[in-house]
Design an enzyme around this catalytic site. Structure first.
Site, PDB file in Angstrom:
ATOM      1  CB  CYS A  46      -4.637  84.368  33.595  1.00  0.00           C
ATOM      2  SG  CYS A  46      -3.685  82.904  33.142  1.00  0.00           S
ATOM      3  CG  LEU A  47      -8.940  85.654  35.590  1.00  0.00           C
ATOM      4  CD1 LEU A  47     -10.003  85.077  36.141  1.00  0.00           C
ATOM      5  CD2 LEU A  47      -9.520  86.821  34.746  1.00  0.00           C
TER       6      LEU A  47
END
Length: 391
Positions: free
Chosen positions: A376-377
């Protein structure tokens, strides 16, 4: 739908798989108190380690605010007079420090989705509308204007043309590509009420095919239990090769994830990819012990009005599928404590599917406390073959 723009810009392009070559990776330094706490020090330590693990095999573009620039300097040796968008060498690659304001740190969802042409000589950036995972219907915070502006700003910084898909709402974590014309999504997310409520599933699929130039969309029914993104696909399933998928799994019928994963497995066993191949599914068990917020962890946040808040005992959407490919490695979340053996099992399974990449376990509970994880990052920037100036 901007069919005329699409026809001009991406008819010769494709959405490459994440395990194809990268030029680099996009990340955003953590600051938001509602995600990373009043004191973001623990998150910063984990982000710095994530960056260090990426740099040995590719460049990193790190978006920072004015305040964040100073804090990044505590972890990396940056010149005092360093200007915005300059780079420093680290582990043989470049760490690009880019001044850009954001609302949070989820580069996967706010950054552009990159497409490459057939001979990888050109790249374009797709800009989606971002509304904090649901807008006023069930979004996670009220003000997302800075995040929504990131994709175009970052594409301009790289010098890539933009295919503007707005006002179609989508996040990078909600799509996964095999690089050969097949797209993996979840119906729970893409058909949620806060994204594109005026569109049917078929209309959403038409837009995905048009903007990403994919041939077939595989619609998994569900994602990970209690995933606040309305069940992004990148937390439940991922391509590890053509016609080859890892699926988050549990053998415990009493776990709420069991039914969701069973639905997905049944679906994957019933479909073929864009090339007509049956899907090989590798089960990747979720942590055996649910990962939940502690009282101390919840007390460390500061929430803005209208922001989704955390609660003690709330189950987090922990999954080992939220790993990230770099050019040289697979970075795998680890949750520790009672899940140490589950952590090791995930590493062993992915080592068997790594294709020669090193599998690197990374402590990731701090990332999960923010609402997501390693995948996600991060947002991959596909490599392209740059033509010499004047050619």
């Amino acid at each position: 739908m901007k069919d005329e723009v699409n026809a001009e810009l991406n008819k010769d392009y494709r959405f490459p798989a994440e395990y194809e070559p990268h030029e680099g990776t996009l990340l955003v330094w953590p600051e938001r108190p509602g995600s990373w706490g009043i004191d973001p020090s623990a998150a910063e330590i984990c982000f710095a380690e994530l960056i260090r693990r990426i740099l040995p095999s590719e460049d990193v573009w790190l978006l920072v605010s004015g305040k964040g620039r100073e804090r990044v300097g505590r972890f990396f040796d940056l010149p005092e007079d360093m200007q915005s968008s300059e780079a420093v060498e680290h582990s043989g690659h470049q760490l690009h420090i880019c001044r850009m304001e954001t609302d949070d740190s989820w580069a996967r969802d706010i950054g552009p989705t990159f497409l490459v042409n057939a001979d990888r000589s050109r790249r374009i950036a797709v800009n989606w509308s971002f509304n904090a995972w649901g807008g006023t219907f069930d979004g996670l915070y009220q003000d997302w204007a800075k995040d929504d502006a990131v994709a175009k700003q970052f594409a301009k910084l790289l010098g890539d043309p933009v295919l503007d898909a707005a006002p179609f709402v989508l996040e990078g974590g909600s799509i996964h590509s095999d690089g050969e014309g097949t797209l993996l999504v979840t119906e729970a997310c893409l058909c949620s009420g806060g994204r594109n409520p005026g569109l049917s599933r078929e209309e959403i699929q038409q837009r995905l095919k048009a903007f990403l130039n994919v041939e077939k969309v595989l619609w998994l029914p569900r994602g990970i239990y209690n995933d606040e993104t309305n069940e992004h696909v990148d937390n439940v399933a991922a391509f590890v090769g053509p016609a080859e998928v890892v699926l988050a799994w549990t053998e415990d019928p009493s776990d709420p994830q069991y039914r969701l994963s069973c639905e997905d497995l049944e679906y994957l066993n019933s479909v073929t990819d864009a090339k007509g191949r049956k899907i090989t599914v590798h089960k990747l068990p979720i942590p055996k012990t649910p990962v939940c917020y502690s009282e101390e962890e919840v007390a460390g946040y500061s929430f803005e009005p209208g922001e989704d808040e955390r609660e003690e005992g709330e189950r987090l959407a922990a999954s080992y599928v939220n790993f990230y490919y770099t050019n040289g490695a697979i970075l795998v979340p680890q949750f520790g404590g009672e899940n140490t053996e589950s952590d090791r099992q995930a590493v062993r399974i992915l080592e068997g599917l790594s294709g020669g990449r090193e599998v690197i376990p990374l402590p990731a509970r701090t990332f999960l406390l923010g609402g997501g994880n390693i995948h996600c990052l991060t947002q991959q920037i596909p490599a392209v073959r740059r033509e010499p100036v004047g050619s």
